[in-house]
Design a protein around this motif. Structure first.
Motif, PDB file in Angstrom:
ATOM      1  N   LEU A   1      14.309   1.011  -3.288  1.00 44.81           N
ATOM      2  CA  LEU A   1      14.533   2.154  -3.570  1.00 44.81           C
ATOM      3  C   LEU A   1      14.358   3.145  -2.361  1.00 44.81           C
ATOM      4  N   SER A   2      15.053   4.213  -2.318  1.00 42.62           N
ATOM      5  CA  SER A   2      14.768   5.420  -1.434  1.00 42.62           C
ATOM      6  C   SER A   2      13.574   6.117  -1.626  1.00 42.62           C
TER       7      SER A   2
ATOM      8  N   SER B   1      12.551   8.988  -2.359  1.00 39.17           N
ATOM      9  CA  SER B   1      12.547  10.093  -3.315  1.00 39.17           C
ATOM     10  C   SER B   1      12.868   8.954  -4.734  1.00 39.17           C
ATOM     11  N   GLU B   2      13.621   7.886  -4.814  1.00 38.39           N
ATOM     12  CA  GLU B   2      13.575   7.251  -5.826  1.00 38.39           C
ATOM     13  C   GLU B   2      12.514   6.645  -6.215  1.00 38.39           C
TER      14      GLU B   2
ATOM     15  N   ALA C   1       9.884   8.963  -7.697  1.00 37.74           N
ATOM     16  CA  ALA C   1      10.206   9.155  -8.966  1.00 37.74           C
ATOM     17  C   ALA C   1       9.949   8.199  -9.937  1.00 37.74           C
ATOM     18  N   ALA C   2      10.193   6.822  -9.584  1.00 42.23           N
ATOM     19  CA  ALA C   2      10.004   5.621 -10.422  1.00 42.23           C
ATOM     20  C   ALA C   2       8.539   5.603 -10.688  1.00 42.23           C
TER      21      ALA C   2
ATOM     22  N   HIS D   1      10.724  -0.593 -12.543  1.00 41.72           N
ATOM     23  CA  HIS D   1      12.178  -0.489 -12.386  1.00 41.72           C
ATOM     24  C   HIS D   1      12.898  -0.309 -13.861  1.00 41.72           C
TER      25      HIS D   1
END
Length: 304
Positions: A107-108, A110-111, A114-115, A152
């Motif tokens: 994931l990036s 930011s991702e 958020a996750a 995830h």
């Protein structure tokens, strides 16, 4: 509901030991599915195969549309697993553990952020997010374990005895989290447990032993098939009650002056009660339980 897990003829042996002997079952999407059996039944081996940790000798399985043995990466991307023994680092905070776990999913930044925030909120670990995992209570650790499995956003969550060793109040809190995942997110819950009162909450139950599926059904269906209700009568006149029960060829057992009469169906208590009439000083009907089902099918008591 559509089938999110389908298993056909799954087999696994370890030398001469046939741990799983051609099991067949399916799990409906969004359901709470309980997978039960005594130690050595083949449950863990089956789950290890379904979660791609162990290669089957034969048979087929599909999880979230992915074929076991052919599309294992897809399966792993669609499932979360909460093991009985935690995988989190006791020296790291819950937040740090979640970031470490999330880094496995490419994931990036930011991702990933958020996750982690989403998983922490869903599992309700916000109050202890910055505390070391090793300093948490049993219930807090279990919620952190669930958060780890949710990073995830899996479609299927495997829970291996998630409340073993927890006190009743903590177990209740963990179950609140599990139910919210099922109802609010439509997540499929695949549960193993030794607590039959937890299994009784499931939408569908499979019981296996010696590597084979013994029975499957809703809790109500299994109780109807494999458990017996009990009518308990306290008489004014014991001799009169005995004479009546013997005249109807009814089995009974006397426990501390109370007559225990097994019933195939709850409704069968009505004519007995009517026949006894005014001779009844006290009455109780005890419904069959999942413990009875388990014992009648496996021949052994539930054990951890």
């Amino acid at each position: 509901m559509s089938k999110i897990i389908e298993v056909s003829g799954l087999q696994k042996s370890f030398g001469e030991l046939r741990a799983v002997q051609g099991v067949d079952f399916y799990v409906e999407e969004g359901s709470l599915f309980a997978f039960l059996g005594p130690n050595g039944a083949g449950k863990s081996t089956t789950i290890d195969m379904l979660t791609t940790q162990l290669k089957p000798d034969a048979g087929e399985a599909t999880i979230s549309g992915y074929k076991l043995g052919r599309e294992d990466d897809g399966i792993r991307s669609s499932i979360g697993i909460v093991f009985q023994d935690s995988l989190l680092d006791p020296l790291l905070t819950v937040k740090e553990n979640l970031f470490v776990r999330g880094s496995f999913y490419n994931l990036s930044r930011s991702e990933l952020k958020a996750a982690v925030a989403r998983a922490a909120a869903t599992a309700d670990v916000g109050d202890f997010l910055n505390r070391p995992y090793g300093k948490l209570s049993g219930g807090q650790r279990r919620r952190a374990d669930i958060a780890r499995a949710l990073i995830h956003t899996p479609k299927v969550l495997f829970l291996d005895e998630p409340t073993t060793g927890l006190d009743p109040q903590t177990r209740k809190n963990v179950w609140t989290t599990i139910r919210q995942l099922q109802k609010e997110q439509g997540m499929t819950i695949f549960l193993t447990t030794h607590y039959m009162e937890e299994a009784a909450q499931a939408d569908y139950i499979i019981i296996m032993d010696h590597g084979k599926v013994l029975a499957g059904g809703t809790p109500y269906e299994l109780k109807e098939r494999y458990a017996t209700d009990l009518l308990k009568l306290m008489p004014h006149n014991a001799e009169e009650l005995q004479a009546y029960l013997q005249s109807k060829a009814l089995d009974y057992m006397i426990v501390s002056g109370v007559y225990h009469i097994p019933l195939k169906q709850t409704a069968h208590a009505l004519p007995i009660v009517e026949g006894c009439g005014a001779n009844i000083a006290g009455i109780e009907i005890v419904s069959g339980t999942m413990d009875d089902v388990f014992l009648n099918l496996t021949g052994t008591e539930v054990r951890s």
